[in-house]
Scaffold this active site. Structure first.
Site, PDB file in Angstrom:
ATOM      1  N   SER A   1      -7.532   3.016  -3.607  1.00  0.00           N
ATOM      2  CA  SER A   1      -6.141   3.348  -3.918  1.00  0.00           C
ATOM      3  C   SER A   1      -6.067   4.631  -4.728  1.00  0.00           C
ATOM      4  CB  SER A   1      -5.518   2.201  -4.715  1.00  0.00           C
ATOM      5  OG  SER A   1      -4.281   2.581  -5.272  1.00  0.00           O
TER       6      SER A   1
ATOM      7  N   TYR B   1      -5.516  -2.013 -12.186  1.00  0.00           N
ATOM      8  CA  TYR B   1      -5.776  -1.973 -10.744  1.00  0.00           C
ATOM      9  C   TYR B   1      -6.661  -0.782 -10.405  1.00  0.00           C
ATOM     10  CZ  TYR B   1      -4.707  -1.947  -5.712  1.00  0.00           C
ATOM     11  OH  TYR B   1      -4.787  -1.975  -4.334  1.00  0.00           O
TER      12      TYR B   1
ATOM     13  N   LYS C   1     -10.546  -0.700  -8.779  1.00  0.00           N
ATOM     14  CA  LYS C   1     -10.887   0.051  -7.572  1.00  0.00           C
ATOM     15  C   LYS C   1     -11.974   1.081  -7.847  1.00  0.00           C
ATOM     16  CE  LYS C   1      -8.143  -1.821  -4.497  1.00  0.00           C
ATOM     17  NZ  LYS C   1      -8.718  -2.579  -3.358  1.00  0.00           N
TER      18      LYS C   1
END
Length: 333
Positions: free
Chosen positions: A124, A148, A152
């Site tokens: 992402s 997040y 990742k």
């Protein structure tokens, strides 16, 4: 010889689209699918598929993915994960799913990877944060400002290291925000970027968490976007790129996209759906949401991914909105 493909997160929207695309891919003949998720995925009609309900934070269940009747996969698509807002609100769960379970899957892949199994990872643009150049290039350093992005980036580093050691053949795809996602809203910080188009075109109200009106300065917030169709095609393309075409020092590729502001989306909604659709967008500013989304970059240099054979949407946001409207009219969105 069959093409055996393992997809984690296969019950999700993206996993379902990828499954269909691989079944239609002329370069992936005689495909055997191992479809895995925390809920049991659906079996595609007419396909050769094993479906498995599994908790990928459980090492034994991860190991079982390599022991089905289809044997060891030659390609793995790692799509599972806790989305951005979910990771931010529940840090421990985000680490467990977005880091620990990916590491467990890598370790199992390593044991069977002779020759190296292709490991295609859905990453992402949330890996970026802090001061950024106007246009992100492959040399831009990733410094996430959210849980997040942390998850990742941590998994990316592991995949690069496993690839360097010859244990896997990693392909890391940093996805733009996908617009317009069909179905119900996800637990992603960026979910509103689809919601402010999807719901109004279906005659439903949508909440925009950026600004308090269409005239707010906050709606100039710009994001890096790609359509679902283009994103799925790029996932399939990633499977077929020769390993030697990637940079030697990293397997990270920022997939091609285009820039559009919240205001651009709303203007496209007005053009496609009219004032009636635009009036269904209600504003309720969310500072947490705005902080996270605004920390992500909004423009990338597409040169490297296009040189690898990936594709990009043409024409900006309006053609994407028009295609989604046709899907709504055809009752397939």
């Amino acid at each position: 010889m069959p093409n055996t493909v393992l997809i984690t997160g296969a019950a999700g929207w993206l996993g379902g689209l990828l499954t269909s695309a691989l079944l239609a891919d002329p370069l992936t003949e005689n495909i055997h699918l191992i479809l895995v998720d925390i809920v049991e995925p659906k079996v595609p009609v007419g396909s050769k598929a094993v479906v498995i309900k599994a908790d990928l934070s459980n090492k034994a269940q991860v190991e079982s993915l390599f022991e089905t009747d289809f044997g060891v996969p030659d390609t793995i698509y790692c799509l599972h994960g806790i989305m951005s807002r979910g990771s931010e609100d529940n840090f421990d769960l985000g680490v467990k799913v977005n880091i620990d379970s990916v590491r467990s899957l890598l370790e199992s892949t390593r044991q069977y990877s002779k020759p190296p199994i292709k490991f295609i990872f859905a990453s992402s643009l949330a890996v970026y944060g802090g001061p950024l150049p106007n246009v992100v290039t492959p040399s831009t350093i990733a410094t996430p400002e959210g849980a997040y992005g942390l998850g990742k980036l941590t998994s990316e580093l592991m995949i690069n290291e496993y690839t360097r050691r010859g244990w896997i053949d990693g392909r890391i795809l940093r996805l733009p925000t996908i617009v317009v996602r069909p179905g119900v809203p996800s637990n992603a910080t960026s979910a509103f970027l689809s919601g402010i188009i999807r719901e109004p075109l279906k005659g439903l109200e949508a909440t925009c968490p950026i600004g308090d009106s269409i005239d707010s300065r906050e709606v100039s917030l710009t994001s890096w976007l790609a359509s679902p169709d283009t994103t799925i095609k790029n996932f399939v393309i990633a499977k077929h790129i020769p390993a030697e075409k990637f940079f030697l020092h990293t397997r990270v590729v920022c997939l091609p996209g285009f820039s559009a502001s919240v205001k651009d989306e709303l203007n496209a909604l007005l053009k496609v759906g009219g004032q009636k659709a635009l009036d269904l967008v209600k504003f309720k500013d969310d500072p947490v949401n705005r902080r996270v989304v605004s920390s992500w970059p909004s423009a990338f240099d597409n040169t490297y991914p296009l040189s690898l054979g990936f594709i990009v949407d043409e024409g900006g946001i309006e053609p994407v909105v028009r295609r989604f409207q046709k899907d709504v009219e055809a009752s397939i969105a």
